[in-house]
Design a protein around this motif. Sequence first.
Motif, PDB file in Angstrom:
ATOM      1  N   ALA A  52       0.912  -1.171   0.123  1.00  0.00           N
ATOM      2  CA  ALA A  52       0.088   0.162   0.055  1.00  0.00           C
ATOM      3  C   ALA A  52       0.855   1.431   0.011  1.00  0.00           C
ATOM      4  CB  ALA A  52      -0.900  -0.084   1.246  1.00  0.00           C
ATOM      5  N   TYR A  53       1.969   1.140   0.472  1.00  0.00           N
ATOM      6  CA  TYR A  53       3.017   2.283   0.799  1.00  0.00           C
ATOM      7  C   TYR A  53       3.456   2.576  -0.519  1.00  0.00           C
ATOM      8  CZ  TYR A  53       7.176   4.858   2.008  1.00  0.00           C
ATOM      9  OH  TYR A  53       8.202   5.784   2.001  1.00  0.00           O
ATOM     10  N   GLU A  59      -1.193   8.957  -0.464  1.00  0.00           N
ATOM     11  CA  GLU A  59      -2.440   8.430   0.084  1.00  0.00           C
ATOM     12  C   GLU A  59      -2.139   7.543   1.378  1.00  0.00           C
ATOM     13  OE1 GLU A  59      -6.269   8.230   0.831  1.00  0.00           O
ATOM     14  OE2 GLU A  59      -5.185   9.468  -0.917  1.00  0.00           O
ATOM     15  N   TYR A  60      -1.162   6.967   1.355  1.00  0.00           N
ATOM     16  CA  TYR A  60      -0.859   5.887   2.515  1.00  0.00           C
ATOM     17  C   TYR A  60      -0.621   6.813   3.732  1.00  0.00           C
ATOM     18  CZ  TYR A  60       1.378   2.256   5.210  1.00  0.00           C
ATOM     19  OH  TYR A  60       1.916   1.313   6.208  1.00  0.00           O
TER      20      TYR A  60
END
Length: 792
Positions: A52-53, A59-60
């Motif tokens: 996700a990062y 966004e993360y």
Amino acid sequence: MRKPITQSVELMNAPLPRSVTSGCPVDHAALRAPNGCPVSARAAAFDPFEDAYLQDPPEYLRWAREQEPVFYNPTLGYWVVSRYDDIKAIFRDHGSFSPSNALEKITPPSEAAQQVLASYGYAMSRTLVNEDEPAHMARRRLLLEPFTPEALRHHEPLVRKLAREYVDRFIDDGRADLVDQMLWEVPLTIALHFLGVDEEDMPLLRKYSIAHTVNTWGRPDEHEQLRVADAVGNFWQLAGNILEKMRRDPSGTGWMKFGIRMQAEHPDVVTDSYLHSMMMAGIVAAHETTANATANAVRLLLQHPTAWRELCEDPSLIPNAVEECLRFSGSIIAWRRVALRDVDVAGVTLPAGSRVLMVMASGNHDGRHFAEADLLDIHRDNAGDHLSFGYGAHQCMGKNLARMELQIFLEELSRRLPHMTLAPQTFHYLSNTSFRGPEHLLVEWDPALNPERRDPAVLGRSQPVRIGESSRAAVARTLRVEGVRTVAEDIVELRLAPADGRALPRWTPGAHIDLLCGGEGLSRQYSLCGDPADAGALQVAVLRDPASRGGSAWIHANARPGDLLTVRGPRNHFRFEEEGARRVILVAGGIGITPIAAMARRARELGMDYELHYSGRSRATMAYVQELAALHGDRLHLHVRDEGTRADYRALLAEPRPDTRVYACGPARLLDELAACCAAWPDDALRVEHFQAAPGKLDPSRELAFEVECKDSGLVVSVPADRTLLEALRAANIDVPSDCGEGLCGSCEVHVLSGEVDHRDVVLTRAERQAGDKMMACCSRACAGGRLVLEI
């Protein structure tokens, strides 16, 4: 598996005070954090190795920018900083923060991996990336020359040649993996050419470069550590062998050969171990970051078809699009520092020895600095403020080589494959804290639609490359002439609207746009005179000037309804301040009514006490007289020479009033008269805008050389009598935005910390000049050949 907090703290360079009752590594009693404990649930869960990062770093970390801009992650053992201003402050403060951990392995190596590295004689030492002052700047000054814009021009033909050759290989295939088939190999070839390295070891170097990234910034398991250590050891030995070959003949081009020649002159500064380490680090720095940045940019633009179409139709947008892509999705996500003392960051005290992870990708999406930061806007006028190259004394030396490559790659692809689209795919990224680029980038197109099949001349076109700082002159958009009407004798009004109907940027009274007049790159500034609330069009009025330098004459002769014109801006350096004055006197002479009319409209909307004075030769030569009379009634005072109604500004301004501001635009004689009338008024009471700048070109026989200390960059720059400060800063590889080059637009403003400035612009007010804390780099100089200290 996560380590418990008490174990992870042992990874810190220096022990932190801890709260025994909470298990937190921070002493809450001494903490000044606005959010209490810096190890919140989200802070503890932060993991820069998870997908996700890497998929979307900004966004993360949105929660951090909004709620916890500085937090401690116990698993990583780092303080994480997420906002733009805080990251920039850390970069510039080398007295409080050291770069010594920038190349430190973020995952401590196993004993077995260390033994493997030792078997190869691996001894990576300090480089330009991770050494402290004063050693860093002494080496940087000696090794800077090959990175200057002038020196980099020599590499442009090779970059163009390679870009074309690689596109030739797949242009008729209809499908390609741009990373495998172009974007990895071309930057590596250019990097080796820049360093002066032969290309024969390219396949091995690619393998070793990836291993170096994983070794330093990744989280390999114990088995992978051994494999990576073996590759890194081989990389170290290969770098040494290449260096030895160069030593036998250090003549010719190449940064490493230049370094060897500098070593002969300064052996105590450029040492053997330093050159060996820089050979290895330089290959990674010059190659991998550019390859990833280009892949990120192409993916991003293809995901935003409107932006891609604009680039294809107008390649002059490419330089600023490069800066916006670097801001929005750069290849360097984060960088590291270590605190040398207890230091406050955003209200949080970081103890001495604290390790810091600055997530520039998050800072680049900070809405406090970038308006609508999550919107890709290739027209953004401050896109070049991004932190993707770092900032200050350690800003990436190769930034302008990377910019050149990105511009040429995007130009080649947009010109030859404007119909290219992303193929369906899932994007994968190498797991690490700091570098980001897709491992593959699949694109597809219909070869039958290739423009060069219909028009072979496509292959002969090229766009000038901008080497150096981002220029606001490059932030252009194409607008359609929606209407042309005569509003007075020799004055035409142009109404300019987007062809696609999209809303235009908001502007404020006093703003201007630049119009590109003809095909020779001639740009002229014209004040906006319409309604700022009208987002559908921009309106300017242009006087046909007998002494025209080409702009007004071209517009009168050529601008017709339906034509497309290139427009830059809006920008505003003649702002109408809505607070701090109860009364406003607005003064316009001739075509100077254009910005003043917008100010009068705004004063009326705000219910201010205002009066509008408008001077002209005759009513027939004065634009908008009827519209102004209808809108402002008896607040409008016309002074028409042919009617004998001349203005008496000496009487009007005889008594200084601290609650009154005077705004004026017109010919120089009018502005000089107003300045004399306002001599006894408060320093900032009179605000003026000039039609054109006065300084002209430098006369070296009358100028004095002077010296500038660039505080943030750590450089001292000499400005000779025949060069402007802006030119000298560019030659020293220091970024300064610019546009008009005449002291008229304010784009090249720099902050002055000390020294006396010889102001030659027509932007700053009298009070701003007296304050002495800013200057225009394109024209102003140091008084009497003195010394200036700049915050840059």
